[in-house]
Design an enzyme around this catalytic site. Structure first.
Site, PDB file in Angstrom:
ATOM      1  N   CYS A   1     -68.703 -18.831  27.116  1.00  0.00           N
ATOM      2  CA  CYS A   1     -68.204 -19.019  28.488  1.00  0.00           C
ATOM      3  C   CYS A   1     -66.689 -19.196  28.570  1.00  0.00           C
ATOM      4  O   CYS A   1     -66.030 -18.611  29.435  1.00  0.00           O
ATOM      5  CB  CYS A   1     -68.917 -20.224  29.115  1.00  0.00           C
TER       6      CYS A   1
ATOM      7  N   HIS B   1     -65.758 -24.767  34.141  1.00  0.00           N
ATOM      8  CA  HIS B   1     -64.809 -25.080  33.072  1.00  0.00           C
ATOM      9  C   HIS B   1     -63.382 -24.849  33.569  1.00  0.00           C
ATOM     10  O   HIS B   1     -63.123 -23.891  34.305  1.00  0.00           O
ATOM     11  CB  HIS B   1     -65.003 -24.127  31.891  1.00  0.00           C
TER      12      HIS B   1
END
Ligand code: A2P
Length: 344
Positions: free
Chosen positions: A137, A251
């Protein structure tokens, strides 16, 4: 050797492995929102989920327990149930004629398995042999901002620090953040179960195993390796520090990028604003820059705080701050976009 299809039929027969997980649920929502052409959809999870059903479009579909032979008679498998299951089931499914897009790290280092972000290296998709790896990711999200800089000015060096959400640890880690926070607010004690350290009002070095010789954790090793592969720069010098922060599902990361050719802040802003998959959020007057909450639930990765980095007097180094939804572009959306490319 059975014939291995390189492209997908439209509509396709799909299977989601790990459908009840954080990424699995997001896969369902991406397929639905993007109106992905589905002929048939089968959902697989563990025995723990037997008897449950999940909503997809106007149907509620049963969860099936994954077993040997479950993945025959499908065109596409979207796999998000960890490396062990992927290593066991993906090769069988590919042998049986399906294309597998796997979200785990099981195949990401295999040279014959493309590692793909459609905005970054779509040309690598053509060479697949049945299995395609969805990257880490952080690597996906960072690569979206790095690729336009690389194309415009060449990359010489990258230093980065991450602020990673609970969702990277799966549905159980997200639940742990909520439970630990509730307990802390009520003044109760809470013993961490999924993550190694107290998560409420705290942050800690990424919870993957640490390599004793280098001091890097597995996440930092993956990010380095996968960014080099996505950017076709096997020797790019990269230093990265991965941190888990008490954020639910997006994130953030600070990128410090040394370029071959100096770019002005205005040029970098223009590149970021024009790049596919990115949204520029860079408002100095309002002190408004990318935030995990603003990135949550949207497809675009937010990029901003564009500055010339003061640690490099030559002016070749740019600093950026980036935030992207880990479950969406960092996982499910990227997998669905790969599948869409296979149908074009
Ligand atoms: P289940 O909900 O039945 O445990 P996450 O990454 O959010 O933790 O999700 C992991 C996913 O992988 C879940 O959908 C989970 O299903 C699934 N999974 C775990 N073990 C197995 C297994 N042995 N067979 C099939 N699916 C599994």
């Amino acid at each position: 050797m059975p014939h291995r299809p390189v492209r997908l039929p439209s509509p396709a027969r799909l299977a989601i492995v790990g459908a009840t997980g954080a990424v699995g649920m997001e896969l369902l929502s991406c397929l639905e929102q993007r109106n992905f052409p589905v002929q048939q959809l089968r959902l697989f999870a563990s025995e723990r989920s037997a008897g449950r059903r999940l909503k997809f479009r106007s149907d509620t579909l049963p969860l099936e327990v994954l077993r040997q032979g479950s993945l025959s008679d499908v065109d596409l498998v979207l796999c998000s149930a960890g490396s062990k299951l992927a290593a066991r089931y993906a090769p069988q499914a590919a042998e049986g004629g399906a294309i597998v897009i796997d979200n785990s790290s099981a195949f990401r280092t295999q040279p014959q398995v493309p590692l793909v972000v459609p905005e970054v290296n779509p040309e690598t998709l053509a060479a697949h042999a049945g299995i395609i790896a969805n990257p880490n990711c952080v690597a996906i999200i960072a690569s979206l901002a790095l690729r336009p800089l690389q194309r415009a000015a060449g990359l010489r060096r990258l230093s980065m620090a991450t602020y990673q959400a609970a969702s990277g640890g799966g549905a159980a880690a997200m639940q742990e953040l909520l439970s630990a926070t509730r307990a802390a607010l009520s003044g109760e004690s809470f013993a961490p179960r999924v993550l190694p350290h107290p998560y409420a009002f705290n942050l800690f070095s990424h919870n993957s195993a640490v390599d004793m010789a280098s001091g890097l954790n597995e996440e930092e090793i993956k990010v380095t390796r996968e960014l080099r592969r996505l950017l076709s720069s096997p020797a790019l010098p990269i230093g990265v520090t991965c941190i888990r922060v008490p954020v639910l599902r997006a994130h953030a990361m600070a990128l410090t990028v040394e370029l071959d050719r100096a770019l002005s802040v205005a040029e970098v802003r223009r590149l970021m604003a024009e790049a596919a998959g990115l949204r520029l959020v860079d408002d100095r007057e309002r002190n408004l820059f990318p935030m995990p909450l603003a990135a949550t639930g949207i497809d675009e990765v937010l990029v901003g705080r564009v500055r010339t980095d003061g640690s490099d007097p030559s002016g070749h180094t740019i600093a950026l701050f980036v935030a992207g939804d880990q479950l969406r572009k960092g996982a499910a959306l990227n997998a669905v976009q790969i599948a869409e490319q296979l149908m074009l």
